[in-house]
Structure formats: structure tokens, C-alpha cells
Design a protein around this motif. Sequence first.
Motif, PDB file in Angstrom:
ATOM      1  N   GLY A 177     -24.956 -58.473  69.338  1.00 55.50           N
ATOM      2  CA  GLY A 177     -23.751 -59.385  68.693  1.00 55.50           C
ATOM      3  C   GLY A 177     -22.722 -59.669  69.623  1.00 55.50           C
ATOM      4  N   VAL A 225     -22.360 -64.223  73.215  1.00 54.20           N
ATOM      5  CA  VAL A 225     -22.274 -65.106  71.743  1.00 54.20           C
ATOM      6  C   VAL A 225     -22.737 -66.100  71.648  1.00 54.20           C
ATOM      7  CG1 VAL A 225     -20.292 -65.635  70.399  1.00 54.20           C
ATOM      8  CG2 VAL A 225     -19.883 -63.631  71.758  1.00 54.20           C
ATOM      9  N   ARG A 226     -22.649 -67.053  72.580  1.00 57.05           N
ATOM     10  CA  ARG A 226     -23.306 -68.355  72.767  1.00 57.05           C
ATOM     11  C   ARG A 226     -24.994 -68.275  72.422  1.00 57.05           C
ATOM     12  NH1 ARG A 226     -23.297 -73.416  72.072  1.00 57.05           N
ATOM     13  NH2 ARG A 226     -24.915 -74.801  73.358  1.00 57.05           N
ATOM     14  N   ARG A 231     -26.408 -67.222  69.180  1.00 52.65           N
ATOM     15  CA  ARG A 231     -26.501 -68.329  68.423  1.00 52.65           C
ATOM     16  C   ARG A 231     -27.633 -69.322  68.631  1.00 52.65           C
ATOM     17  NH1 ARG A 231     -19.953 -69.319  69.015  1.00 52.65           N
ATOM     18  NH2 ARG A 231     -19.268 -67.542  67.747  1.00 52.65           N
ATOM     19  N   ARG A 279     -13.925 -59.345  68.103  1.00 60.10           N
ATOM     20  CA  ARG A 279     -13.225 -60.537  67.533  1.00 60.10           C
ATOM     21  C   ARG A 279     -12.537 -61.415  68.569  1.00 60.10           C
ATOM     22  NH1 ARG A 279     -10.545 -57.646  62.217  1.00 60.10           N
ATOM     23  NH2 ARG A 279     -12.354 -57.773  60.693  1.00 60.10           N
ATOM     24  N   GLY A 303     -15.316 -63.467  69.879  1.00 61.84           N
ATOM     25  CA  GLY A 303     -15.657 -64.399  69.013  1.00 61.84           C
ATOM     26  C   GLY A 303     -16.916 -64.069  68.443  1.00 61.84           C
ATOM     27  N   VAL A 304     -16.883 -62.977  68.198  1.00 63.58           N
ATOM     28  CA  VAL A 304     -18.097 -62.227  67.333  1.00 63.58           C
ATOM     29  C   VAL A 304     -17.913 -62.195  66.065  1.00 63.58           C
ATOM     30  CG1 VAL A 304     -19.489 -59.935  66.796  1.00 63.58           C
ATOM     31  CG2 VAL A 304     -18.811 -60.454  69.082  1.00 63.58           C
ATOM     32  N   GLU A 305     -18.685 -62.903  65.156  1.00 62.11           N
ATOM     33  CA  GLU A 305     -18.729 -63.043  63.687  1.00 62.11           C
ATOM     34  C   GLU A 305     -19.403 -62.013  62.789  1.00 62.11           C
ATOM     35  OE1 GLU A 305     -20.938 -64.441  65.703  1.00 62.11           O
ATOM     36  OE2 GLU A 305     -21.075 -66.580  65.449  1.00 62.11           O
ATOM     37  N   GLU A 306     -19.011 -62.019  61.686  1.00 59.91           N
ATOM     38  CA  GLU A 306     -19.638 -61.218  60.440  1.00 59.91           C
ATOM     39  C   GLU A 306     -19.711 -59.642  60.902  1.00 59.91           C
ATOM     40  OE1 GLU A 306     -21.075 -62.165  57.663  1.00 59.91           O
ATOM     41  OE2 GLU A 306     -20.404 -64.290  58.049  1.00 59.91           O
ATOM     42  N   SER A 339     -22.245 -54.668  62.205  1.00 55.84           N
ATOM     43  CA  SER A 339     -22.308 -55.989  62.878  1.00 55.84           C
ATOM     44  C   SER A 339     -23.464 -56.601  62.229  1.00 55.84           C
ATOM     45  CB  SER A 339     -22.593 -55.844  64.485  1.00 55.84           C
ATOM     46  OG  SER A 339     -23.169 -57.077  64.865  1.00 55.84           O
ATOM     47  N   GLU A 376     -24.555 -59.774  62.327  1.00 56.71           N
ATOM     48  CA  GLU A 376     -25.517 -60.779  63.255  1.00 56.71           C
ATOM     49  C   GLU A 376     -26.206 -60.087  64.410  1.00 56.71           C
ATOM     50  OE1 GLU A 376     -25.335 -64.344  63.189  1.00 56.71           O
ATOM     51  OE2 GLU A 376     -25.045 -63.656  61.257  1.00 56.71           O
TER      52      GLU A 376
END
Length: 363
Positions: free
Chosen positions: A54, A69-70, A73, A111, A114-117, A141, A143
Motif C-alpha cells: 500500500g 503509491v504510484r 496504481r 495518509r 497518499g495511501v488510499e482505502e 489497508s 489496497e
Amino acid sequence: MSSQEAPAVVIGAGVVGCALAQALAKGGRAPIVLEREARVAEGTTSRNSGVVHGGLYYRPGSLKATTCVRGRRLLYEWCDAHDVPHRRCGKWIVGPRTQADELETLLSNARACGVEELGFQDVRELRQQAPFVRGEVALLSRETGIVDPVALTQSYRAAAEDDGATFVTSAPVLGLDLHGDRWRLETARGSIESPLVFNAAGLHADEIAALAGVERYRLHPCRGDYFRLPSPWRIPALVYPVRARHAPGLGVHLTLDLAGNVRLGPDTRWIDRRDDYAPPSDEEALRDRFADAAAKILVGLRAEDLSWDSCGIRPKLRAPDETEDHDFVVSMDRPGLVNLVGIESPGLTAALALAETALALVR
């Protein structure tokens, strides 16, 4: 970069090297990829746990944080587009109530990266889903996931070859010298010249850099063993302890593969050799230590339930006597030479973003 220029060279056909190769080839400069082993993804990549991270643990703004993070995705998008086996299974980080503040700090850090979910999980719900899991507080986490590391790397290779890249295996680089505006690479299978070389040699990246006269890097091989749990231990998500401050790893944790098999690991032990993949000489004592560590996250596990599975070796820039991790290095240290050094975890997750970062240095 014009397609009429001499081909670039990528040293290393692990997950990062193959991600670089496909990015170069897609951009119109199909590279030659040199791999020391007989097959692509034969080294560190094949021994990766396959966790899609994540991005929770890294310093905000660091290369590890931004590329994780990028890269995550991009990895999920790639897997969906290229039918690479993967699953967003999620991850629980669990601990006693006394570690609630540490999990709050981790949540804030994640956060900021930039970590989501990401958020706290109701422990009663956790126990309904996974009664084996121990913990009074839990961070979820969503993601985080798992992927087949070799299939992922092979998909990068296939895309690179479709766009004209050439892969040469059993070709360790023995010499690397700059002649004018060209690098001359001596390999076990002959020599080649190129104006642009990417060093993605993993455990040997510091040695390749030194061949080119860049001697500032030193990698410290750090072994991590894995123990397999028997089939009754079926848990739907990864399970991690709260990371100990200044620890060189994330602590012995529970990982899954796409077939549903469950493993504990890896631990962290600095070693002298970069190819020490043999079963541990202290297997019984190590098994007992794993069982003790796993008691932080699992209920009812016995040492006799565990059997040694495999091990991997991380290319750490952090020395055994240091207390802080080092960031990834992606650096043009000499004209036409980009070094990628210290690409340990989360390197698999970050690979596509690391390729972007490396290519940005030569545009």
C-alpha cells in the motif's frame, strides 16, 4: 529519444529491469537487456513474497513513498490489462491496545504519503472473518494485495519484446568503461557499446556501478526466510504486526499466495554471501523464533506446525549497525549511466514508477 539511436542497455532482467525495458521500448528506444542468470526473473524477483504494498511505512516525499503509491496504481492497471494473476486481498496490521497510538501514527504517515482505502477495522468484525488473528486494535489497508512476481515480470518482458527489445541471458557484465560518448560493456557472451546504460542489477547493482567507476554504493545482503503453515490456517488477508521502531524489516508476518497457501516471513538477517539460498543450518531454532514472533499476530500456532519453505535476499543500503532505512537510489552518476541501487521492498510494487523516474533523467 529517437529510434534511430543506438539501443540503450538495461543490466538486469528482474522485475525492475523488465519494467524499464518495456517503458524504453514503448517510448521508441527498444533496449538490449543483459541478465546474468539463465532465465528472466531468476534472482531476487523469483523469491519475492509477491505483496503489492500500500505504501504505509515510508517517509512522505521519499522515493520509496512516491514510487510505491504510484507504482501500485500502475501495477493494478497493468495486471488488469495484461491478465496477470493478482488479488486485492487487503492487509491487517494488528496489535494490543497499548499500540493504538503507534497505529494512529502509522495511519497519519500513510495518509501523508497518499495511501488510499485505509482505516481502523472493528476487531469484532476481524475476528468473525479470521478467528486465528490476535489483536485488540487493527488497521486495514484495503489496497494491499498479492501478485505472481514471475508472471508479472514475464508480462513486462513480453511487452518489451513486442516493441523490439532484445533479452540476452547468461550474460553477466564483467566490464563497463566509458569511451568517448559510448559505454563499452564486456559480458560473458561478448561486448556491446551503447550511449545509455541502466543499471538495474539488484543484489549486484553496487558492483556494476563500481565497474563504471562509481564506488559510493555498498549493498548489504539481508536474508529473509519463510515458513509454511498447514492448510487449516486459511485467512482472507495478509496479517502484520506493528513494526518495531528502527527495525530493519516489518516483522514476521503472514502472507498469502494466489493458490491460498499461507506463509510466515520474512525475518531479517544480514549475511556475507549474496547467493546463500540454502536451508538454514539452524532451522529448528529459527522455526522456534518464528513461532514466538507469530504469537503476536496469531492465536494457537505451535512451532511444530511450521515447515521451512524458502528464503530471499534483500539488497539493502542500510548497514547492520545503522538504525534508519535508506531511500531508493535512482541517479545518473556518470554521463549516460543511470544507477538503480538499493531497490528492496517495495521495489516490485514500485517497478513501473521507478522506470518512469529513471527515464525522466535521460529525456
